[in-house]
Design an enzyme around this catalytic site. Structure first.
Site, PDB file in Angstrom:
ATOM      1  N   CYS A 120      10.692 -18.607  25.740  1.00 46.94           N
ATOM      2  CA  CYS A 120      11.536 -19.083  24.533  1.00 46.94           C
ATOM      3  C   CYS A 120      11.081 -18.071  23.375  1.00 46.94           C
ATOM      4  O   CYS A 120      10.112 -17.621  23.454  1.00 46.94           O
ATOM      5  CB  CYS A 120      11.030 -20.516  24.135  1.00 46.94           C
ATOM      6  SG  CYS A 120      12.256 -21.336  22.803  1.00 46.94           S
ATOM      7  N   TYR A 163       4.181 -28.329  19.066  1.00 49.60           N
ATOM      8  CA  TYR A 163       4.336 -29.239  19.864  1.00 49.60           C
ATOM      9  C   TYR A 163       4.912 -29.229  21.187  1.00 49.60           C
ATOM     10  O   TYR A 163       5.208 -30.064  22.115  1.00 49.60           O
ATOM     11  CB  TYR A 163       4.684 -30.350  19.143  1.00 49.60           C
ATOM     12  CG  TYR A 163       6.113 -30.566  18.606  1.00 49.60           C
ATOM     13  CD1 TYR A 163       7.304 -30.044  19.447  1.00 49.60           C
ATOM     14  CD2 TYR A 163       6.514 -30.761  17.340  1.00 49.60           C
ATOM     15  CE1 TYR A 163       8.578 -30.056  18.863  1.00 49.60           C
ATOM     16  CE2 TYR A 163       7.544 -30.593  16.681  1.00 49.60           C
ATOM     17  CZ  TYR A 163       8.717 -30.154  17.658  1.00 49.60           C
ATOM     18  OH  TYR A 163       9.983 -30.298  17.161  1.00 49.60           O
ATOM     19  N   CYS A 212      16.307 -42.213  31.183  1.00 57.38           N
ATOM     20  CA  CYS A 212      15.384 -42.603  32.344  1.00 57.38           C
ATOM     21  C   CYS A 212      13.974 -43.320  31.560  1.00 57.38           C
ATOM     22  O   CYS A 212      13.322 -44.073  32.422  1.00 57.38           O
ATOM     23  CB  CYS A 212      14.740 -41.270  33.105  1.00 57.38           C
ATOM     24  SG  CYS A 212      14.192 -40.245  31.770  1.00 57.38           S
ATOM     25  N   ASP A 243      10.477 -32.973  34.388  1.00 58.88           N
ATOM     26  CA  ASP A 243       9.882 -31.832  33.455  1.00 58.88           C
ATOM     27  C   ASP A 243       8.652 -32.026  32.727  1.00 58.88           C
ATOM     28  O   ASP A 243       8.097 -31.227  32.047  1.00 58.88           O
ATOM     29  CB  ASP A 243      11.074 -31.006  32.440  1.00 58.88           C
ATOM     30  CG  ASP A 243      11.434 -31.968  31.147  1.00 58.88           C
ATOM     31  OD1 ASP A 243      11.449 -33.128  31.199  1.00 58.88           O
ATOM     32  OD2 ASP A 243      11.922 -31.499  30.454  1.00 58.88           O
ATOM     33  N   CYS A 280       4.327 -48.924  22.512  1.00 58.66           N
ATOM     34  CA  CYS A 280       4.584 -50.419  22.932  1.00 58.66           C
ATOM     35  C   CYS A 280       4.808 -51.266  21.890  1.00 58.66           C
ATOM     36  O   CYS A 280       6.092 -51.638  21.573  1.00 58.66           O
ATOM     37  CB  CYS A 280       3.352 -51.047  23.683  1.00 58.66           C
ATOM     38  SG  CYS A 280       3.573 -52.725  23.916  1.00 58.66           S
TER      39      CYS A 280
END
Length: 439
Positions: free
Chosen positions: A9, A15, A268, A290, A363
């Protein structure tokens, strides 16, 4: 997700979890996918689709896929047309940081109707906090220039925003900013950095401050559970407040409405099982996901094994089913299980209140989002069932009256109104008559 230039990249976002994957290929002089492998992939991907498939979607990611140049994608399109079945439609999506887009890219993407995802985290001071180039310079100005290229060329684009500890505190400003860019499709990805992810950080891209909580080390720039909930709810409330339903589409909201209506999750992260969102590296190596590009999750190489065989292998099936099978008991008893399914396995780093491992870091945030938004999504779902758009949710009572759904108690049985087996039931449940009082 195809990564034709692997982890390479032109940016050095602090991050990013994928840049470190370069170390998996020591001695590599080139990370560029070769023409022969490209053709093998396109052919194998199309061949792996079930009979009768009318549409095939290719997703190009990185690293930064535009480093491959326009000519590479012209070859990809040629291969797609060469291997497509009669009548099959091919669609392409490109995820990019946008900094290298120019007029040639704009014309190409427009001509071939690519859907482009642009990574942008918010206004300049927010975006440049973690998204900078190899010299440490903020990338905001170049990203905006790239978006201008897409708008000038009339290319469909959406925005992908990483939500971290800072921009999570201002959901309204973030939402309004993304709208001002002309984005009508918004994706929000929570950043959660912990344990092994943190250990892979380099001196050039340091971890920064972290804290240890319940035995888990987490970067302070990670979004906190309560922050994530407030952020999603804040964006949702703003979306309703400015009447953007049906005008601006937020991935989490689209998915939630679909699930309320009984559809499977479109992402997903919130599916019962996972394992179909595999990652193909530049050299043909295929990985389970990934977020799991490491030797133990390598399914094989496209030069030796077909894509279909790797996707349907026992190893990948076990990987996908583990999302459901390893859920802690507290999750299985949760009233929001069907919307969450424990979120992404990579972030199940906490223990439940009774000490069981496998609780998702976010959560409480998801729980707050579901509690806050479900009443509205249920109204929207009922509107759709009655043939109205979701934006009419505030008029639901009038809509129900207009279609003459009488208000009667279920125990009274079917309404005296004559209706067919497939008509809405007279009790107002929203179910077909044959599946409700018609039983």
């Amino acid at each position: 997700m195809v990564k034709p230039i692997g982890p390479i990249c032109n940016l050095d976002c602090s991050y990013c979890f994928y840049l470190e994957k370069e170390a998996m290929y020591p001695g590599s002089h080139s990370f560029r996918m070769q023409k022969t492998l490209l053709d093998d992939f396109v052919r194998g991907y199309i061949e792996s689709q079930p009979e009768g498939t009318r549409e095939v979607h290719f997703a190009w990611q990185g690293g930064e896929p535009t480093l491959m140049g326009v000519d590479f994608f012209k070859l990809a399109l040629e291969a797609q047309q060469r291997h497509a079945r009669p009548g099959m439609e091919i669609h392409n999506a490109l995820q990019t940081n946008g900094t290298r887009l120019d007029a040639d890219w704009g014309n190409f993407l427009h001509e071939h109707q690519f859907l482009v995802g642009i990574s942008v985290d918010g206004p300049e001071e927010v975006h440049d906090r973690y998204r900078f180039d190899k010299a440490g310079k903020g990338s905001y100005a170049d990203v905006i220039r790239g978006i201008d290229v897409l708008r000038a060329a009339e290319v469909d684009f959406n925005t992908l925003t990483v939500v971290h500890h800072e921009n999570a505190e201002d959901p309204v400003a973030t939402y309004d900013f993304l709208k001002s860019l002309g984005s009508t499709f918004l994706q929000f990805i929570p950043i959660v950095e912990h344990d092994a992810v943190l250990e892979s950080k380099t001196e050039q891209r340091p971890l920064g401050d972290s804290r240890e909580e319940a035995g888990v080390k987490v970067a302070l720039r990670s979004v906190q559970p309560e922050q994530w909930g407030r952020f999603l709810c804040g964006v949702f409330d703003r979306w309703l407040e400015v009447d953007d339903v049906g005008k601006i589409y937020v991935q989490h909201f689209d998915m939630q409405l679909g699930m309320v209506m009984g559809q499977p999750a479109s992402v997903c992260v919130h599916s019962e099982t996972c394992g179909r969102a595999v990652a193909l590296e530049h050299n043909g190596d295929l990985y389970s996901c990934d977020h799991y590009v490491s030797p133990e999750y390598k399914l094989g190489n496209l030069a030796q094994v077909s894509l279909a065989e790797m996707l349907d292998s026992d190893a990948q099936r076990e990987f996908g089913n583990a999302k459901r099978d390893t859920l802690p008991g507290a999750c299985k008893r949760c009233k929001h299980l069907r919307f969450c399914w424990g979120a992404c396995p990579k972030d199940r780093i906490r223990r439940t209140s009774d000490g069981e491992p496998g609780l998702a870091w976010l959560c409480e945030g998801y729980f707050e989002f579901y509690d806050h938004t479900l009443p509205v999504f249920q109204q929207m779902a009922e509107c759709v069932r009655l043939g109205h758009p979701p934006r009419d949710y505030q008029q639901l009572t009038k809509i129900q009256e207009a279609v003459r759904i009488p208000r009667v108690d279920r125990s009274a049985g079917a309404s005296s109104l004559r209706r067919g087996r497939n008509d809405p039931c007279g009790c107002g449940s929203g179910e077909k008559y044959k599946k409700c009082c018609g039983r």
